[in-house]
Design a protein around this motif. Sequence first.
Motif, PDB file in Angstrom:
ATOM      1  N   GLN A 151       0.889  -1.343  -0.043  1.00 35.60           N
ATOM      2  CA  GLN A 151       0.170   0.046  -0.239  1.00 35.60           C
ATOM      3  C   GLN A 151       0.808   1.390   0.079  1.00 35.60           C
ATOM      4  O   GLN A 151       0.630   2.170  -0.840  1.00 35.60           O
ATOM      5  N   MET A 152       1.803   1.352   1.017  1.00 35.79           N
ATOM      6  CA  MET A 152       2.708   2.370   0.964  1.00 35.79           C
ATOM      7  C   MET A 152       3.436   2.334  -0.487  1.00 35.79           C
ATOM      8  O   MET A 152       3.651   3.644  -0.747  1.00 35.79           O
ATOM      9  N   ARG A 153       4.058   1.587  -1.059  1.00 32.00           N
ATOM     10  CA  ARG A 153       4.630   1.682  -2.253  1.00 32.00           C
ATOM     11  C   ARG A 153       3.869   2.255  -3.398  1.00 32.00           C
ATOM     12  O   ARG A 153       4.291   3.044  -4.177  1.00 32.00           O
ATOM     13  N   ARG A 154       2.568   1.620  -3.453  1.00 29.81           N
ATOM     14  CA  ARG A 154       1.717   2.460  -4.333  1.00 29.81           C
ATOM     15  C   ARG A 154       1.536   4.017  -4.026  1.00 29.81           C
ATOM     16  O   ARG A 154       1.206   4.766  -5.009  1.00 29.81           O
ATOM     17  N   HIS A 155       1.380   4.386  -2.833  1.00 28.07           N
ATOM     18  CA  HIS A 155       1.216   5.843  -2.455  1.00 28.07           C
ATOM     19  C   HIS A 155       2.566   6.553  -2.764  1.00 28.07           C
ATOM     20  O   HIS A 155       2.300   7.928  -2.828  1.00 28.07           O
ATOM     21  N   LEU A 156       3.787   5.893  -2.582  1.00 26.48           N
ATOM     22  CA  LEU A 156       4.948   6.693  -2.897  1.00 26.48           C
ATOM     23  C   LEU A 156       5.543   6.038  -4.112  1.00 26.48           C
ATOM     24  O   LEU A 156       6.355   5.414  -4.337  1.00 26.48           O
ATOM     25  N   ASP A 157       5.145   6.625  -5.303  1.00 27.93           N
ATOM     26  CA  ASP A 157       5.290   6.307  -6.607  1.00 27.93           C
ATOM     27  C   ASP A 157       6.634   5.794  -6.960  1.00 27.93           C
ATOM     28  O   ASP A 157       6.706   4.909  -7.684  1.00 27.93           O
ATOM     29  N   ASN A 158       7.553   6.560  -6.482  1.00 26.83           N
ATOM     30  CA  ASN A 158       9.208   6.432  -6.986  1.00 26.83           C
ATOM     31  C   ASN A 158       9.917   5.795  -5.825  1.00 26.83           C
ATOM     32  O   ASN A 158      11.179   5.275  -6.274  1.00 26.83           O
ATOM     33  N   ILE A 159       9.511   5.159  -4.920  1.00 26.49           N
ATOM     34  CA  ILE A 159      10.231   4.506  -3.962  1.00 26.49           C
ATOM     35  C   ILE A 159      10.441   3.146  -4.146  1.00 26.49           C
ATOM     36  O   ILE A 159       9.776   2.546  -4.682  1.00 26.49           O
ATOM     37  N   SER A 160      11.930   2.951  -4.077  1.00 27.46           N
ATOM     38  CA  SER A 160      12.250   1.472  -4.281  1.00 27.46           C
ATOM     39  C   SER A 160      11.927   0.651  -2.935  1.00 27.46           C
ATOM     40  O   SER A 160      11.878   1.130  -1.945  1.00 27.46           O
ATOM     41  N   ILE A 161      11.885  -0.678  -3.308  1.00 29.25           N
ATOM     42  CA  ILE A 161      11.508  -1.935  -2.290  1.00 29.25           C
ATOM     43  C   ILE A 161      12.577  -1.518  -1.155  1.00 29.25           C
ATOM     44  O   ILE A 161      12.252  -1.501   0.122  1.00 29.25           O
ATOM     45  N   LYS A 162      13.832  -1.311  -1.277  1.00 29.36           N
ATOM     46  CA  LYS A 162      15.273  -1.268  -0.600  1.00 29.36           C
ATOM     47  C   LYS A 162      14.790   0.174   0.250  1.00 29.36           C
ATOM     48  O   LYS A 162      14.919   0.167   1.513  1.00 29.36           O
TER      49      LYS A 162
END
Length: 120
Positions: A42-53
């Motif tokens: 969910q957080m990754r979807r909201h923070l478009d450019n953030i990498s998994i790392k």
Amino acid sequence: MDISKEDEQCLISIREALEVVRGKWAILVLTLLSLGPQRFNQMRRHLDNISIKSLTDVLRHFEQHEVINRQVFPTSPVTVEYSLTDKGRAYIPVLREMRIWGEIWGGTSEGVDDGETPLG
């Protein structure tokens, strides 16, 4: 210019607070979690450019500083949910003030140097 003991303590306290919310994504992750518990994707979807790392690093850092809770649910596949601790929720007023500042001053260069001391 001499700095008073009170101003010196102010600088130390701010430095300590910044150590907890350091990094490019920390404030945005805190903001998302202030809205309620979130799962990693969910957080990754909201923070478009953030990498998994990057997201993993921020979450681990917050866990180490007891700002967030990490709760694992025994589902298949395993579900992990993140939420703010009391320490993390104590940061919400700071986020509100940052929002107000951003709404008033974001994207402008006015008012940046008014000669006032930031500690005054």
